[in-house]
Enzyme design. Structure first.
Site, PDB file in Angstrom:
ATOM      1  N   THR A 185       0.868  -1.177   0.000  1.00  0.00           N
ATOM      2  CA  THR A 185       0.000   0.000   0.000  1.00  0.00           C
ATOM      3  C   THR A 185       0.900   1.221   0.000  1.00  0.00           C
ATOM      4  O   THR A 185       1.942   1.221   0.637  1.00  0.00           O
ATOM      5  CB  THR A 185      -0.896   0.092   1.246  1.00  0.00           C
ATOM      6  OG1 THR A 185      -0.095   0.591   2.315  1.00  0.00           O
ATOM      7  CG2 THR A 185      -1.467  -1.227   1.623  1.00  0.00           C
ATOM      8  N   GLU A 330      -5.123  -3.439   3.677  1.00  0.00           N
ATOM      9  CA  GLU A 330      -4.871  -4.172   4.926  1.00  0.00           C
ATOM     10  C   GLU A 330      -6.074  -5.000   5.366  1.00  0.00           C
ATOM     11  O   GLU A 330      -5.987  -5.809   6.288  1.00  0.00           O
ATOM     12  CB  GLU A 330      -4.522  -3.182   6.053  1.00  0.00           C
ATOM     13  CG  GLU A 330      -3.154  -2.533   5.931  1.00  0.00           C
ATOM     14  CD  GLU A 330      -3.177  -1.263   5.076  1.00  0.00           C
ATOM     15  OE1 GLU A 330      -4.089  -1.102   4.242  1.00  0.00           O
ATOM     16  OE2 GLU A 330      -2.268  -0.434   5.259  1.00  0.00           O
ATOM     17  N   LYS A 439      -8.372  21.152  11.278  1.00  0.00           N
ATOM     18  CA  LYS A 439      -8.653  21.490  12.676  1.00  0.00           C
ATOM     19  C   LYS A 439      -8.865  22.998  12.793  1.00  0.00           C
ATOM     20  O   LYS A 439      -7.924  23.773  12.781  1.00  0.00           O
ATOM     21  CB  LYS A 439      -7.511  21.032  13.577  1.00  0.00           C
ATOM     22  CG  LYS A 439      -7.309  19.525  13.537  1.00  0.00           C
ATOM     23  CD  LYS A 439      -6.246  19.068  14.517  1.00  0.00           C
ATOM     24  CE  LYS A 439      -5.865  17.634  14.231  1.00  0.00           C
ATOM     25  NZ  LYS A 439      -4.712  17.482  13.338  1.00  0.00           N
ATOM     26  N   TRP A 444     -12.948  19.631  14.509  1.00  0.00           N
ATOM     27  CA  TRP A 444     -12.586  19.015  13.242  1.00  0.00           C
ATOM     28  C   TRP A 444     -13.627  19.285  12.165  1.00  0.00           C
ATOM     29  O   TRP A 444     -14.827  19.153  12.387  1.00  0.00           O
ATOM     30  CB  TRP A 444     -12.443  17.498  13.413  1.00  0.00           C
ATOM     31  CG  TRP A 444     -11.235  17.100  14.197  1.00  0.00           C
ATOM     32  CD1 TRP A 444     -10.355  17.944  14.786  1.00  0.00           C
ATOM     33  CD2 TRP A 444     -10.797  15.771  14.478  1.00  0.00           C
ATOM     34  NE1 TRP A 444      -9.382  17.225  15.423  1.00  0.00           N
ATOM     35  CE2 TRP A 444      -9.630  15.885  15.255  1.00  0.00           C
ATOM     36  CE3 TRP A 444     -11.270  14.504  14.148  1.00  0.00           C
ATOM     37  CZ2 TRP A 444      -8.922  14.775  15.705  1.00  0.00           C
ATOM     38  CZ3 TRP A 444     -10.581  13.400  14.598  1.00  0.00           C
ATOM     39  CH2 TRP A 444      -9.402  13.543  15.378  1.00  0.00           C
TER      40      TRP A 444
HETATM   41  P1  AMP Z   1      -6.176   1.347  -0.248  1.00  0.00           P
HETATM   42  O1  AMP Z   1      -5.494   0.489   0.738  1.00  0.00           O
HETATM   43  O2  AMP Z   1      -5.255   1.884  -1.287  1.00  0.00           O
HETATM   44  O3  AMP Z   1      -7.348   0.666  -0.836  1.00  0.00           O
HETATM   45  O4  AMP Z   1      -6.715   2.652   0.474  1.00  0.00           O
HETATM   46  C1  AMP Z   1      -7.536   2.572   1.597  1.00  0.00           C
HETATM   47  C2  AMP Z   1      -8.017   3.939   1.975  1.00  0.00           C
HETATM   48  O5  AMP Z   1      -8.908   4.449   0.986  1.00  0.00           O
HETATM   49  C3  AMP Z   1      -8.817   3.957   3.247  1.00  0.00           C
HETATM   50  O6  AMP Z   1      -8.003   3.955   4.386  1.00  0.00           O
HETATM   51  C4  AMP Z   1      -9.641   5.236   3.087  1.00  0.00           C
HETATM   52  O7  AMP Z   1      -8.898   6.370   3.474  1.00  0.00           O
HETATM   53  C5  AMP Z   1      -9.882   5.288   1.597  1.00  0.00           C
HETATM   54  N1  AMP Z   1     -11.226   4.767   1.298  1.00  0.00           N
HETATM   55  C6  AMP Z   1     -11.576   3.517   0.940  1.00  0.00           C
HETATM   56  N2  AMP Z   1     -12.914   3.415   0.742  1.00  0.00           N
HETATM   57  C7  AMP Z   1     -13.427   4.641   0.982  1.00  0.00           C
HETATM   58  C8  AMP Z   1     -14.756   5.188   0.970  1.00  0.00           C
HETATM   59  N3  AMP Z   1     -15.818   4.469   0.623  1.00  0.00           N
HETATM   60  N4  AMP Z   1     -14.887   6.486   1.309  1.00  0.00           N
HETATM   61  C9  AMP Z   1     -13.824   7.258   1.638  1.00  0.00           C
HETATM   62  N5  AMP Z   1     -12.558   6.788   1.656  1.00  0.00           N
HETATM   63  C10 AMP Z   1     -12.356   5.502   1.342  1.00  0.00           C
END
Ligand code: AMP
Length: 544
Positions: A185, A330, A439, A444
């Protein structure tokens, strides 16, 4: 006292055997890199998976070795997923959208020994190969006798490589905790971190996401995963799909509106899965051409917040049920889904869309909590927002080679880096990444919420909300927007649009109009880069 049931290790090999034996005629339809359509059924695919495993063994691949792929969604990539994992090796999916130096780092960190790549990436591989001393073999995913023109030591050709191999392979009896795949990631800072999945986590994740409220996979489904196999295992669809005998429709590199719509029509696709930007682009194409989504019943969206307006358009104008979910690499990657509960089904449409716009409630297998800065659990009142932590059998318990141990708490939770609130019904509302939260005067402001409102404005194509230093409030929000083609964004009009939609003090202090916004390799807004760009920006509200 133990029960008297048979024991079976939950391995990916069991999915392969089931698919070949009970769904031999189910198909994988792929768009090739040359644009043509390729079809294969599970029985033939299975035979080729056996041949590939023999070929990889001949190349010296041993259990535990990392075999990398750099490929679009397609049948050969599915073959690699299964052959590598079922022989006890680890399928390491590389994301071609990463920066070259990140790819350089990842392959060395993983110590990949073989790399299978789509011909579209030949030049990239050629460039990086000298920096990858551990890679012994490069295999181009190419037709027989048609290797790509590139200068790679000992370059092999996939079809030539497997052609003479036996269609039998004695799969080892693997312990279900055996590592099966590896995916890095990319955060916005620091080196990418490796998530090492095991057979058990992939199998139970696939079982759970197949369920009715989420993918609701049926044998008669025709499923188009736009979400790439190189990122978070295409939401588990290569496993869940074969487990349920569905038709998988693989788009290759053709992720634009016209290509997708052509595949949807030709293959009577019933289920779509992908990130919001892909669907926004598809909707633009449909609108321009008057196209329909007649065969499509369900559309899964996640990876970034799905704008409510998109959910509404898909449901009202195209009769497609939208399921918005949240997940992370993850988490294999699915964590929550936003399907309204029974008593919400008859709610007025607006109220229901608001629920669907949330990130959703946890699937069986995922437990979650939100905590404050001192690690104290916060109430599920829909308002209190804190650091989101999760745990469960398909959640990473550590990163590859022990990187970033601070992401895992002493009492067994994974710190997601997301900030969220949970309401009394158990629905998650993501407000930010920890690093992106604004912030203002100690309170927030949710940048995601602001962006959601902004993209529902008719002139706005894409939006990002970032914190700007403010002498009185500490930080205040700046909204950065890309206008729709042919549209002009009027700042005052856009800010007025927020009134009544968010708390007054959340309304951005200013709007900046740009031609495009920066994105990370996984298609998310690259806010760190944007904050850099606007570092010296002075808000009109800042008297100083
Ligand atoms: P990845 O591991 O590259 O799939 O990224 C995961 C991250 O994508 C998460 O920790 C979130 O910050 C963001 N994310 C995934 N799904 C959503 C969603 N439905 N709405 C907003 N952010 C999301």
């Amino acid at each position: 006292m133990h029960g008297l049931m048979m024991h079976g290790e939950l391995t990916i090999t069991t999915i392969l055997r089931h698919a070949m034996r009970w769904h031999p005629g189910s198909e994988i339809v792929s768009r090739r890199t040359d644009g043509a359509i390729h079809r294969i059924n599970y029985a033939d695919l299975g035979r080729r998976i056996h041949k590939l495993a023999n070929a990889l063994a001949r190349l010296g691949v041993k259990p535990g070795d990392r075999v990398a792929t750099l490929a679009w969604n397609g049948w050969r990539h599915v073959e690699a997923y299964y052959a590598v994992s079922c022989m006890g090796a680890v399928c390491h999916t590389l994301n071609p959208r990463l920066f070259a130096d990140q790819l350089g780092y990842i392959v060395n960190h993983a110590e990949d020994t073989v790399l299978l790549f789509d011909v579209t990436f030949a030049k990239l591989v050629e460039k990086l190969a000298p920096s990858w001393p551990t890679v012994r073999h490069y295999v181009a995913l190419a037709d027989a006798g048609a290797p790509p023109a590139c200068d790679l030591p000992g370059l092999l050709n996939y079809e030539d490589l497997i052609a003479g191999e036996s269609e039998d392979f004695a799969w080892p009896d693997l312990d279900e905790r055996t590592a099966c795949s590896l995916c890095y990631t990319s955060g916005t800072t620091g080196n990418p971190k490796g998530v090492l999945f095991d057979h058990r986590s992939q199998v139970i994740h696939a079982l759970s996401v197949s369920g009715g409220d989420w993918l609701c996979l049926r044998q008669r489904d025709s499923v188009l995963p736009v979400v790439p196999m190189f990122h978070a295992c295409a939401w588990g669809l290569p496993y869940a799909g074969l487990m349920n005998g569905v038709k998988l429709v693989m788009p290759g590199h053709g992720l634009d509106g016209p290509n997708l719509c052509e595949l949807i029509d030709a293959e009577k696709v019933t289920l779509l899965a992908g990130v919001p930007t892909v669907w926004l682009e598809m909707l633009r194409h449909l609108k321009a051409t008057g196209g329909r989504l007649d065969s499509v019943e369900r559309l899964m969206v996640g990876g970034a917040a799905a704008p409510r307006s998109m959910i509404q358009t898909l449901e009202e104008e195209y009769d497609v049920r939208v399921v918005h979910g949240w997940g992370m690499t993850e988490l294999s990657p699915v964590g929550t889904l936003s399907v309204p509960k029974a008593h919400m089904q008859d709610w007025p449409a607006e109220k229901r869309y608001a629920v669907q716009g949330l990130q959703g409630r946890p699937l069986y297998g995922v437990d979650m909590r939100i905590v404050d800065a001192d690690g104290r659990e916060l109430p599920h009142d829909g308002t209190a927002a804190g650091a989101l932590q999760v745990r469960g059998p398909w959640v990473a318990g550590g990163y590859y080679r022990g990187d970033n141990p601070e992401s895992f708490t002493a009492d067994g939770w994974f710190n997601t880096g997301d900030v969220a609130a949970i309401d009394a019904e158990g629905f998650l509302r993501l407000t930010d990444r920890t690093k992106d939260v604004i912030k203002s005067g100690g309170e927030w402001i949710s940048s995601i919420e602001i962006e959601n409102v902004a993209v529902s404005h008719p002139a706005v194509q894409e939006a990002a909300c970032i914190a700007i230093t403010h002498s009185k409030w500490g930080e205040r929000p700046l909204l950065v927007v890309v206008p729709k083609a042919g549209a002009a964004v009027d700042k005052a009009d856009l800010l007025a649009f927020f009134e009544g939609k968010v708390a007054k003090w959340w309304i951005p202090d200013d709007v900046a109009v740009v031609e495009e916004l920066p994105h990370t390799a996984t298609g998310k807004l690259y806010k760190l880069g944007l904050r850099e760009r606007f570092r010296d920006f002075v808000l009109p509200t800042d008297a100083n």
